[in-house]
Design an enzyme around this catalytic site. Structure first.
Site, PDB file in Angstrom:
ATOM      1  N   LYS A  72       0.833  -1.222   0.000  1.00  0.00           N
ATOM      2  CA  LYS A  72       0.000   0.000   0.000  1.00  0.00           C
ATOM      3  C   LYS A  72       0.854   1.253   0.000  1.00  0.00           C
ATOM      4  O   LYS A  72       0.684   2.148  -0.825  1.00  0.00           O
ATOM      5  CB  LYS A  72      -0.910  -0.003   1.240  1.00  0.00           C
ATOM      6  CG  LYS A  72      -1.568   1.332   1.536  1.00  0.00           C
ATOM      7  CD  LYS A  72      -2.510   1.260   2.707  1.00  0.00           C
ATOM      8  CE  LYS A  72      -1.930   1.598   4.059  1.00  0.00           C
ATOM      9  NZ  LYS A  72      -1.622   3.011   4.300  1.00  0.00           N
ATOM     10  N   ASN A  73       1.785   1.313   0.964  1.00  0.00           N
ATOM     11  CA  ASN A  73       2.513   2.569   1.145  1.00  0.00           C
ATOM     12  C   ASN A  73       3.573   2.813   0.074  1.00  0.00           C
ATOM     13  O   ASN A  73       4.137   3.900   0.001  1.00  0.00           O
ATOM     14  CB  ASN A  73       3.128   2.616   2.553  1.00  0.00           C
ATOM     15  CG  ASN A  73       2.047   2.752   3.613  1.00  0.00           C
ATOM     16  OD1 ASN A  73       0.902   3.069   3.295  1.00  0.00           O
ATOM     17  ND2 ASN A  73       2.394   2.498   4.863  1.00  0.00           N
ATOM     18  N   CYS A 124      -5.035   7.644   9.428  1.00  0.00           N
ATOM     19  CA  CYS A 124      -5.352   7.034  10.720  1.00  0.00           C
ATOM     20  C   CYS A 124      -5.102   8.012  11.865  1.00  0.00           C
ATOM     21  O   CYS A 124      -4.142   8.793  11.824  1.00  0.00           O
ATOM     22  CB  CYS A 124      -4.498   5.787  10.911  1.00  0.00           C
ATOM     23  SG  CYS A 124      -5.026   4.454   9.827  1.00  0.00           S
ATOM     24  N   ARG A 147      -0.009  14.281  13.546  1.00  0.00           N
ATOM     25  CA  ARG A 147       0.292  14.173  12.118  1.00  0.00           C
ATOM     26  C   ARG A 147       0.266  15.524  11.384  1.00  0.00           C
ATOM     27  O   ARG A 147      -0.488  15.722  10.425  1.00  0.00           O
ATOM     28  CB  ARG A 147      -0.634  13.159  11.443  1.00  0.00           C
ATOM     29  CG  ARG A 147      -0.619  11.820  12.148  1.00  0.00           C
ATOM     30  CD  ARG A 147      -1.277  10.739  11.354  1.00  0.00           C
ATOM     31  NE  ARG A 147      -0.406  10.185  10.335  1.00  0.00           N
ATOM     32  CZ  ARG A 147      -0.771   9.227   9.487  1.00  0.00           C
ATOM     33  NH1 ARG A 147      -1.975   8.746   9.532  1.00  0.00           N
ATOM     34  NH2 ARG A 147       0.071   8.768   8.582  1.00  0.00           N
ATOM     35  N   ASP A 192       3.888  20.237   8.568  1.00  0.00           N
ATOM     36  CA  ASP A 192       4.783  21.400   8.516  1.00  0.00           C
ATOM     37  C   ASP A 192       6.059  21.134   7.705  1.00  0.00           C
ATOM     38  O   ASP A 192       6.568  22.044   7.038  1.00  0.00           O
ATOM     39  CB  ASP A 192       5.149  21.842   9.945  1.00  0.00           C
ATOM     40  CG  ASP A 192       5.804  20.721  10.739  1.00  0.00           C
ATOM     41  OD1 ASP A 192       5.177  19.651  10.888  1.00  0.00           O
ATOM     42  OD2 ASP A 192       6.952  20.887  11.184  1.00  0.00           O
ATOM     43  N   VAL A 251       7.813   6.941  17.142  1.00  0.00           N
ATOM     44  CA  VAL A 251       7.474   7.665  15.904  1.00  0.00           C
ATOM     45  C   VAL A 251       6.211   8.515  16.065  1.00  0.00           C
ATOM     46  O   VAL A 251       6.203   9.705  15.749  1.00  0.00           O
ATOM     47  CB  VAL A 251       7.340   6.683  14.713  1.00  0.00           C
ATOM     48  CG1 VAL A 251       6.985   7.433  13.427  1.00  0.00           C
ATOM     49  CG2 VAL A 251       8.630   5.889  14.530  1.00  0.00           C
ATOM     50  N   ARG A 270      -8.862  -0.689   4.559  1.00  0.00           N
ATOM     51  CA  ARG A 270      -8.079   0.378   3.910  1.00  0.00           C
ATOM     52  C   ARG A 270      -6.734  -0.146   3.439  1.00  0.00           C
ATOM     53  O   ARG A 270      -6.134   0.404   2.518  1.00  0.00           O
ATOM     54  CB  ARG A 270      -7.837   1.524   4.896  1.00  0.00           C
ATOM     55  CG  ARG A 270      -9.073   2.327   5.204  1.00  0.00           C
ATOM     56  CD  ARG A 270      -8.709   3.532   6.018  1.00  0.00           C
ATOM     57  NE  ARG A 270      -7.615   4.254   5.391  1.00  0.00           N
ATOM     58  CZ  ARG A 270      -6.918   5.217   5.947  1.00  0.00           C
ATOM     59  NH1 ARG A 270      -7.209   5.597   7.163  1.00  0.00           N
ATOM     60  NH2 ARG A 270      -5.951   5.821   5.309  1.00  0.00           N
TER      61      ARG A 270
HETATM   62  C1  EPZ Z   1       3.948   6.945   6.625  1.00  0.00           C
HETATM   63  O1  EPZ Z   1       3.149   7.967   7.201  1.00  0.00           O
HETATM   64  C2  EPZ Z   1       3.053   5.739   6.514  1.00  0.00           C
HETATM   65  N1  EPZ Z   1       1.902   6.080   5.682  1.00  0.00           N
HETATM   66  C3  EPZ Z   1       2.599   5.301   7.897  1.00  0.00           C
HETATM   67  O2  EPZ Z   1       1.816   4.113   7.760  1.00  0.00           O
HETATM   68  C4  EPZ Z   1       3.819   5.012   8.755  1.00  0.00           C
HETATM   69  O3  EPZ Z   1       3.396   4.718  10.066  1.00  0.00           O
HETATM   70  C5  EPZ Z   1       4.742   6.231   8.778  1.00  0.00           C
HETATM   71  O4  EPZ Z   1       5.087   6.634   7.432  1.00  0.00           O
HETATM   72  C6  EPZ Z   1       6.033   5.986   9.537  1.00  0.00           C
HETATM   73  O5  EPZ Z   1       6.706   4.909   8.967  1.00  0.00           O
HETATM   74  C7  EPZ Z   1       1.990   6.050   4.361  1.00  0.00           C
HETATM   75  O6  EPZ Z   1       3.026   5.777   3.792  1.00  0.00           O
HETATM   76  C8  EPZ Z   1       0.759   6.337   3.614  1.00  0.00           C
HETATM   77  P1  EPZ Z   1       5.821  10.462   8.708  1.00  0.00           P
HETATM   78  P2  EPZ Z   1       3.635   9.483   7.190  1.00  0.00           P
HETATM   79  O7  EPZ Z   1       5.603  11.717   7.939  1.00  0.00           O
HETATM   80  O8  EPZ Z   1       4.351   9.765   5.939  1.00  0.00           O
HETATM   81  C9  EPZ Z   1       5.849  13.645  12.242  1.00  0.00           C
HETATM   82  C10 EPZ Z   1      -0.165   2.863   7.775  1.00  0.00           C
HETATM   83  O9  EPZ Z   1      -0.803   2.299   8.700  1.00  0.00           O
HETATM   84  N2  EPZ Z   1       5.698  14.665  11.168  1.00  0.00           N
HETATM   85  O10 EPZ Z   1       7.135   9.772   8.557  1.00  0.00           O
HETATM   86  O11 EPZ Z   1       2.473  10.286   7.565  1.00  0.00           O
HETATM   87  C11 EPZ Z   1       4.557  12.824  12.422  1.00  0.00           C
HETATM   88  O12 EPZ Z   1       3.626  13.492  13.212  1.00  0.00           O
HETATM   89  C12 EPZ Z   1       0.395   4.234   7.994  1.00  0.00           C
HETATM   90  O13 EPZ Z   1       0.012   2.332   6.671  1.00  0.00           O
HETATM   91  C13 EPZ Z   1       5.761  15.999  11.486  1.00  0.00           C
HETATM   92  O14 EPZ Z   1       5.922  16.387  12.649  1.00  0.00           O
HETATM   93  O15 EPZ Z   1       4.666   9.437   8.403  1.00  0.00           O
HETATM   94  C14 EPZ Z   1       5.082  11.545  13.040  1.00  0.00           C
HETATM   95  O16 EPZ Z   1       5.241  11.718  14.412  1.00  0.00           O
HETATM   96  C15 EPZ Z   1       0.030   4.799   9.313  1.00  0.00           C
HETATM   97  N3  EPZ Z   1       5.609  16.912  10.491  1.00  0.00           N
HETATM   98  C16 EPZ Z   1       6.447  11.393  12.385  1.00  0.00           C
HETATM   99  O17 EPZ Z   1       6.797  12.678  11.859  1.00  0.00           O
HETATM  100  C17 EPZ Z   1       5.417  16.548   9.192  1.00  0.00           C
HETATM  101  O18 EPZ Z   1       5.304  17.431   8.321  1.00  0.00           O
HETATM  102  C18 EPZ Z   1       6.466  10.365  11.250  1.00  0.00           C
HETATM  103  O19 EPZ Z   1       5.566  10.770  10.234  1.00  0.00           O
HETATM  104  C19 EPZ Z   1       5.372  15.189   8.886  1.00  0.00           C
HETATM  105  C20 EPZ Z   1       5.515  14.254   9.885  1.00  0.00           C
END
Ligand code: EPZ
Length: 405
Positions: free
Chosen positions: A11-12, A105, A110, A113, A316, A386
């Protein structure tokens, strides 16, 4: 539990690749595309841009020949996090984008920024007006930008935008998850030049005329990990097929071995055997190559029946513990303290009615339901659909009594 499961496409990996197809004018074909809700919504979003999509027998065809700029409505963007990745491709293509805020989710704040700061560094003006993201540029330019955290989504978004413009962009502190590596390979096959794939620094020489290509999606490492953990928790002999690059699963395999399972690789399949006695221990999630946060709820379920006290530290997402409340309904001894889950293993847990509240937590409830005595009923399973194409069929094929009711 005994049998073979063929692991679905990732998916991802496929979601950012679907967003990237917009950079080309023509027909892109993606093989091994999972038939899941998030892919369907992503296709609907492309259809708002006059892009034709068809998904049949795991082959997704995307025709961007007549793509036309449009605003993306919040009722669709709010359904998944990856809708925000269309910012990168729309900005590279049309120098503007207007879309509702992304959803996804409920596992923490999330914010986006890092995505926004990166686009600002590429000469994009970003406004957020009553939940609508309005972005415009007088001409996107390459930049040298350091991400304050290796966000997977922000890395993908900026990578897509940088690949579609005639400029050089340097992104530092990027995510190194397999999904980012696959996206880099895809963009390279479209004609972008990307150096540093799999490292902290990506140097992207983009091109405004990228070509449509054919791609075969990799297996879903989180779905494979879910079934590896399930097999570890049970008396089992299970084979997972379609594992073309086992390195993407390394940390999950190491955790299953630590829990007591035996695992071997044969060609593109993994064989796992377990006696169902799980060893307690301390675990931590982390950015790749550490243990994935997406499997943290599943690991929590497995530890309900471990040999003593276990601790999982979540590093994370700040609020990914909804599993604790539902597992308690199965009589599990589980508490949350700040970013730690403390699980005292019990000999037996009891089936109950539980509620899925997000995708991976829902999958964890399936694992817990298999482990528990008696029947477990899981409500709100649309969350699971999903991302898991057929979790009921897969688990049933291993000899478990599981069905839709
Ligand atoms: C991806 O989400 C995946 N989703 C998530 O899988 C996965 O848990 C995550 O990466 C971490 O591996 C998809 O690929 C669609 P991040 P993403 O941006 O890109 C903070 C699933 O179940 N952050 O790496 O949203 C954020 O809040 C999903 O398939 C900021 O602060 O993850 C988090 O604490 C759930 N500012 C951390 O970084 C930002 O602008 C990691 O988020 C972006 C992120």
């Amino acid at each position: 539990m005994k049998g073979t499961v063929s692991i679905q496409g990732s998916k991802n990996t496929v979601l950012p690749i679907i967003a990237a197809t917009l950079l080309a004018n023509g027909v892109s074909v993606i093989y091994n595309c999972p038939h899941i809700e998030d892919v369907k919504v992503m296709c609907k979003l492309l259809e708002c841009l006059n892009v034709k999509t068809t998904l049949t027998n795991h082959v997704l065809t995307i025709d961007t020949s007549n793509a036309r700029y449009a605003c993306l409505p919040e009722e669709l963007t709010c359904k998944l996090r990856s809708s925000v990745l269309l910012l990168g491709s729309m900005l590279a293509k049309w120098e503007k984008a207007r879309l509702g805020m992304p959803g996804g989710c409920a596992i923490g704040m999330r914010p986006i920024d890092i995505h926004i700061d990166g686009f600002k560094a590429m000469n994009v003006n970003v406004d957020c007006d009553e939940g609508v993201l309005c972005c415009a540029s007088s001409g996107l330019s390459g930049c040298d930008y350091t991400l304050r955290y290796p966000s997977v989504g922000a890395t993908e978004n900026l990578l897509i935008a940088a690949s579609g413009i005639e400029s050089v962009t340097v992104l530092r502190g990027v995510a190194k998850e397999p999904e980012v590596i696959e996206l880099c390979k895809y963009l390279t096959s479209m004609g972008a030049c990307i150096e540093g794939i799999g490292t902290d620094v990506l140097i992207i020489k983009g091109c405004a005329l990228l070509k449509s290509v054919t791609y075969t999606n990799v297996y879903d490492r989180i779905v494979a990990g879910t079934y590896l953990l399930l097999a570890t928790a049970m008396n089992s002999e299970v084979r997972l097929t379609g594992i073309n690059d086992i390195s993407y699963l390394k940390n999950v395999i190491l955790v299953c071995i630590k829990l007591g399972a035996c695992i071997i690789k044969i060609n593109d399949s993994i064989r796992i055997a377990s006696d169902g006695f799980v060893k307690a221990g301390d675990f931590s999630t982390g950015i790749y190559p550490d243990f994935p946060t997406d499997l943290q709820p599943v690991l929590a379920a497995v530890l309900m029946r471990a040999s003593g006290e276990s601790v999982i530290t979540e590093t994370v997402f700040e609020n990914r513990f909804s599993i604790a409340k539902e597992l308690s309904k199965l009589d599990a001894d589980i508490t949350v303290d700040k970013n730690k889950m403390i699980i005292n293993g019990k000999k037996e847990i009891q089936g109950h009615t539980v509620k899925a509240t997000d995708l991976r937590q829902g999958a964890a409830l399936v694992v817990a339901g298999v482990m528990a005595r008696g029947y477990t009923t899981i409500t709100d399973i649309s969350f699971i659909e999903r991302g898991y194409e057929d979790i009921v069929g897969d688990v049933a094929s291993l000899g478990v009594d599981i069905a839709y009711v």
